[in-house]
Design a protein around this motif. Structure first.
Motif, PDB file in Angstrom:
ATOM      1  N   ALA A  92      -4.784   0.544   4.836  1.00  0.00           N
ATOM      2  CA  ALA A  92      -4.822   1.105   6.197  1.00  0.00           C
ATOM      3  C   ALA A  92      -6.223   1.616   6.539  1.00  0.00           C
ATOM      4  CB  ALA A  92      -3.797   2.227   6.332  1.00  0.00           C
ATOM      5  N   GLU A  93      -6.853   2.295   5.567  1.00  0.00           N
ATOM      6  CA  GLU A  93      -8.179   2.880   5.802  1.00  0.00           C
ATOM      7  C   GLU A  93      -9.210   1.829   6.170  1.00  0.00           C
ATOM      8  OE1 GLU A  93      -6.110   5.593   2.886  1.00  0.00           O
ATOM      9  OE2 GLU A  93      -6.108   3.495   3.408  1.00  0.00           O
ATOM     10  N   ASN A  94      -9.092   0.656   5.552  1.00  0.00           N
ATOM     11  CA  ASN A  94     -10.102  -0.381   5.742  1.00  0.00           C
ATOM     12  C   ASN A  94      -9.688  -1.447   6.754  1.00  0.00           C
ATOM     13  OD1 ASN A  94     -11.955   0.793   3.935  1.00  0.00           O
ATOM     14  ND2 ASN A  94     -10.826  -0.035   2.199  1.00  0.00           N
ATOM     15  N   THR A 117       0.828  -1.203   0.000  1.00  0.00           N
ATOM     16  CA  THR A 117       0.000   0.000   0.000  1.00  0.00           C
ATOM     17  C   THR A 117       0.862   1.251   0.000  1.00  0.00           C
ATOM     18  OG1 THR A 117      -2.002   0.977   0.972  1.00  0.00           O
ATOM     19  CG2 THR A 117      -0.283   0.252   2.519  1.00  0.00           C
ATOM     20  N   GLY A 118       0.210   2.371  -0.178  1.00  0.00           N
ATOM     21  CA  GLY A 118       0.870   3.670  -0.197  1.00  0.00           C
ATOM     22  C   GLY A 118      -0.146   4.680  -0.678  1.00  0.00           C
ATOM     23  N   GLY A 119      -0.042   5.887  -0.198  1.00  0.00           N
ATOM     24  CA  GLY A 119      -0.994   6.923  -0.609  1.00  0.00           C
ATOM     25  C   GLY A 119      -0.851   7.261  -2.077  1.00  0.00           C
ATOM     26  N   ILE A 120      -1.856   7.901  -2.623  1.00  0.00           N
ATOM     27  CA  ILE A 120      -1.836   8.332  -4.017  1.00  0.00           C
ATOM     28  C   ILE A 120      -0.580   9.185  -4.260  1.00  0.00           C
ATOM     29  CG2 ILE A 120      -3.313  10.366  -3.539  1.00  0.00           C
ATOM     30  CD1 ILE A 120      -4.565   9.887  -6.340  1.00  0.00           C
ATOM     31  N   GLY A 121       0.131   8.895  -5.347  1.00  0.00           N
ATOM     32  CA  GLY A 121       1.344   9.641  -5.670  1.00  0.00           C
ATOM     33  C   GLY A 121       2.591   9.179  -4.938  1.00  0.00           C
ATOM     34  N   SER A 122       2.487   8.056  -4.193  1.00  0.00           N
ATOM     35  CA  SER A 122       3.642   7.579  -3.411  1.00  0.00           C
ATOM     36  C   SER A 122       4.630   6.774  -4.247  1.00  0.00           C
ATOM     37  CB  SER A 122       3.169   6.711  -2.237  1.00  0.00           C
ATOM     38  OG  SER A 122       2.577   5.516  -2.720  1.00  0.00           O
ATOM     39  N   GLY A 123       4.149   6.207  -5.367  1.00  0.00           N
ATOM     40  CA  GLY A 123       4.994   5.327  -6.167  1.00  0.00           C
ATOM     41  C   GLY A 123       4.686   3.854  -5.959  1.00  0.00           C
ATOM     42  N   ARG A 149      -0.646   4.836   7.991  1.00  0.00           N
ATOM     43  CA  ARG A 149      -0.109   3.794   7.109  1.00  0.00           C
ATOM     44  C   ARG A 149       1.161   3.186   7.702  1.00  0.00           C
ATOM     45  NH1 ARG A 149      -2.333   6.443   2.787  1.00  0.00           N
ATOM     46  NH2 ARG A 149      -0.694   7.997   2.848  1.00  0.00           N
ATOM     47  N   LEU A 150       2.043   4.045   8.218  1.00  0.00           N
ATOM     48  CA  LEU A 150       3.316   3.556   8.760  1.00  0.00           C
ATOM     49  C   LEU A 150       3.107   2.655   9.981  1.00  0.00           C
ATOM     50  CD1 LEU A 150       5.491   6.755   8.250  1.00  0.00           C
ATOM     51  CD2 LEU A 150       5.622   4.613   6.961  1.00  0.00           C
ATOM     52  N   LYS A 151       2.023   2.887  10.721  1.00  0.00           N
ATOM     53  CA  LYS A 151       1.718   2.050  11.897  1.00  0.00           C
ATOM     54  C   LYS A 151       1.488   0.592  11.524  1.00  0.00           C
ATOM     55  CE  LYS A 151      -0.565   5.529  14.722  1.00  0.00           C
ATOM     56  NZ  LYS A 151      -1.907   6.072  14.959  1.00  0.00           N
ATOM     57  N   VAL A 152       0.976   0.342  10.319  1.00  0.00           N
ATOM     58  CA  VAL A 152       0.661  -1.037   9.929  1.00  0.00           C
ATOM     59  C   VAL A 152       1.779  -1.677   9.102  1.00  0.00           C
ATOM     60  CG1 VAL A 152      -1.832  -0.618   9.997  1.00  0.00           C
ATOM     61  CG2 VAL A 152      -0.614  -0.404   7.815  1.00  0.00           C
ATOM     62  N   ALA A 153       2.879  -0.937   8.869  1.00  0.00           N
ATOM     63  CA  ALA A 153       3.950  -1.419   7.996  1.00  0.00           C
ATOM     64  C   ALA A 153       4.880  -2.408   8.685  1.00  0.00           C
ATOM     65  CB  ALA A 153       4.763  -0.234   7.479  1.00  0.00           C
ATOM     66  N   ASP A 154       5.205  -3.496   7.980  1.00  0.00           N
ATOM     67  CA  ASP A 154       6.295  -4.382   8.384  1.00  0.00           C
ATOM     68  C   ASP A 154       7.579  -3.960   7.658  1.00  0.00           C
ATOM     69  OD1 ASP A 154       4.777  -6.304  10.027  1.00  0.00           O
ATOM     70  OD2 ASP A 154       3.774  -6.743   8.131  1.00  0.00           O
ATOM     71  N   ILE A 155       7.404  -3.488   6.422  1.00  0.00           N
ATOM     72  CA  ILE A 155       8.511  -3.008   5.595  1.00  0.00           C
ATOM     73  C   ILE A 155       8.100  -1.658   5.020  1.00  0.00           C
ATOM     74  CG2 ILE A 155       9.925  -3.437   3.541  1.00  0.00           C
ATOM     75  CD1 ILE A 155       9.305  -6.450   3.897  1.00  0.00           C
ATOM     76  N   ALA A 215      -6.227  14.024   1.411  1.00  0.00           N
ATOM     77  CA  ALA A 215      -6.975  14.199   2.668  1.00  0.00           C
ATOM     78  C   ALA A 215      -8.008  13.085   2.874  1.00  0.00           C
ATOM     79  CB  ALA A 215      -7.662  15.557   2.675  1.00  0.00           C
ATOM     80  N   ALA A 216      -8.524  12.514   1.767  1.00  0.00           N
ATOM     81  CA  ALA A 216      -9.541  11.461   1.858  1.00  0.00           C
ATOM     82  C   ALA A 216      -8.935  10.107   2.236  1.00  0.00           C
ATOM     83  CB  ALA A 216     -10.293  11.335   0.538  1.00  0.00           C
ATOM     84  N   GLN A 217      -7.611  10.015   2.147  1.00  0.00           N
ATOM     85  CA  GLN A 217      -6.939   8.754   2.474  1.00  0.00           C
ATOM     86  C   GLN A 217      -6.385   8.796   3.890  1.00  0.00           C
ATOM     87  OE1 GLN A 217      -3.982   8.173  -0.647  1.00  0.00           O
ATOM     88  NE2 GLN A 217      -5.517   7.245  -1.988  1.00  0.00           N
ATOM     89  N   ALA A 218      -5.858   7.647   4.338  1.00  0.00           N
ATOM     90  CA  ALA A 218      -5.224   7.580   5.656  1.00  0.00           C
ATOM     91  C   ALA A 218      -4.028   8.520   5.703  1.00  0.00           C
ATOM     92  CB  ALA A 218      -4.762   6.152   5.928  1.00  0.00           C
ATOM     93  N   SER A 219      -3.688   8.971   6.896  1.00  0.00           N
ATOM     94  CA  SER A 219      -2.489   9.805   7.058  1.00  0.00           C
ATOM     95  C   SER A 219      -1.244   8.931   6.896  1.00  0.00           C
ATOM     96  CB  SER A 219      -2.481  10.443   8.443  1.00  0.00           C
ATOM     97  OG  SER A 219      -2.330   9.428   9.426  1.00  0.00           O
ATOM     98  N   ARG A 220      -0.115   9.563   6.644  1.00  0.00           N
ATOM     99  CA  ARG A 220       1.153   8.816   6.572  1.00  0.00           C
ATOM    100  C   ARG A 220       1.365   8.023   7.852  1.00  0.00           C
ATOM    101  NH1 ARG A 220       6.247  12.420   5.382  1.00  0.00           N
ATOM    102  NH2 ARG A 220       7.276  10.413   5.074  1.00  0.00           N
TER     103      ARG A 220
END
Length: 199
Positions: A116-118, A7-13, A165-171, A157-162
């Protein structure tokens, strides 16, 4: 089978990382692509979206005008919830079908923008988050996708904050540099995933 949530926010790559992992041997299940498929002309999904939002969201050729629908839902959480309530179950059913077809020893990468949002992190063995600062992502959306700055900000703004997202990251895959740097990092991630898959 190793199940990887990407996962990653829009525009993250994120899509670039997804493509690189696919080229290295991952079985990629792209939730965005499936979300487009389930609202193609003639589908139950499109019929239900028209019922909810009206025929004004269609192009002249009968296909969904995604930018127009986006401008309606991304600034209104209630309308976004209605759209998600239609699309997400259809996507889930298709994802399950594709997963069942993968080999037992496959590394299956689920490309999921709204992981992350869901609250989907527990569904995966490993969660990979592609991360970039909001201002970097806004600049990419404006420069590379031709989005109006206000639309780019509304999408973010409609997506999860950074942080969420980082809270759920293993990598975490940082992506504020060059494409070459991102490719090298994706290869490191693949090496880590293959190691995890063997253990």
């Amino acid at each position: 089978m190793l199940k990887v949530g990407l996962t990653g926010g829009i525009g993250s790559g994120k899509s670039e990382v997804s493509r690189r992992l696919a080229s290295l041997g991952a079985v990629v299940i792209d939730a965005d692509r499936i979300a487009r498929e389930v609202v193609e002309p003639g589908t139950e999904g499109l019929a239900r979206v028209i019922e909810a939002f009206g025929a004004g969201i269609l192009r002249a050729d009968g296909t969904l005008d995604r930018p127009k629908l986006g401008s309606i839902v991304f600034s209104d959480p209630e309308k976004l919830a209605v759209l998600n309530g239609i699309v997400h179950p259809l996507v889930g059913a298709r994802v399950a079908e594709l997963q069942d077809r993968a080999d037992a020893d496959a590394i299956v990468v689920y490309d999921v923008p709204l992981l992350a949002e869901n609250g989907l992190a527990p569904m995966y063995d490993v969660v990979v988050v592609v991360d970039a600062a909001d201002d970097v992502r806004i600049a990419r959306l404006v420069e590379l996708r031709g989005m109006a700055r206000q639309d780019a900000e509304a999408r973010i703004a409609a997506q999860a904050s950074r942080e969420d997202r980082l809270k759920v990251a293993d990598i975490v895959v940082p992506n504020e540099g060059s494409l070459e740097e991102l490719t090298a990092r994706a290869e490191e991630v693949w090496a880590e995933l293959t190691t995890r898959a063997r253990t």
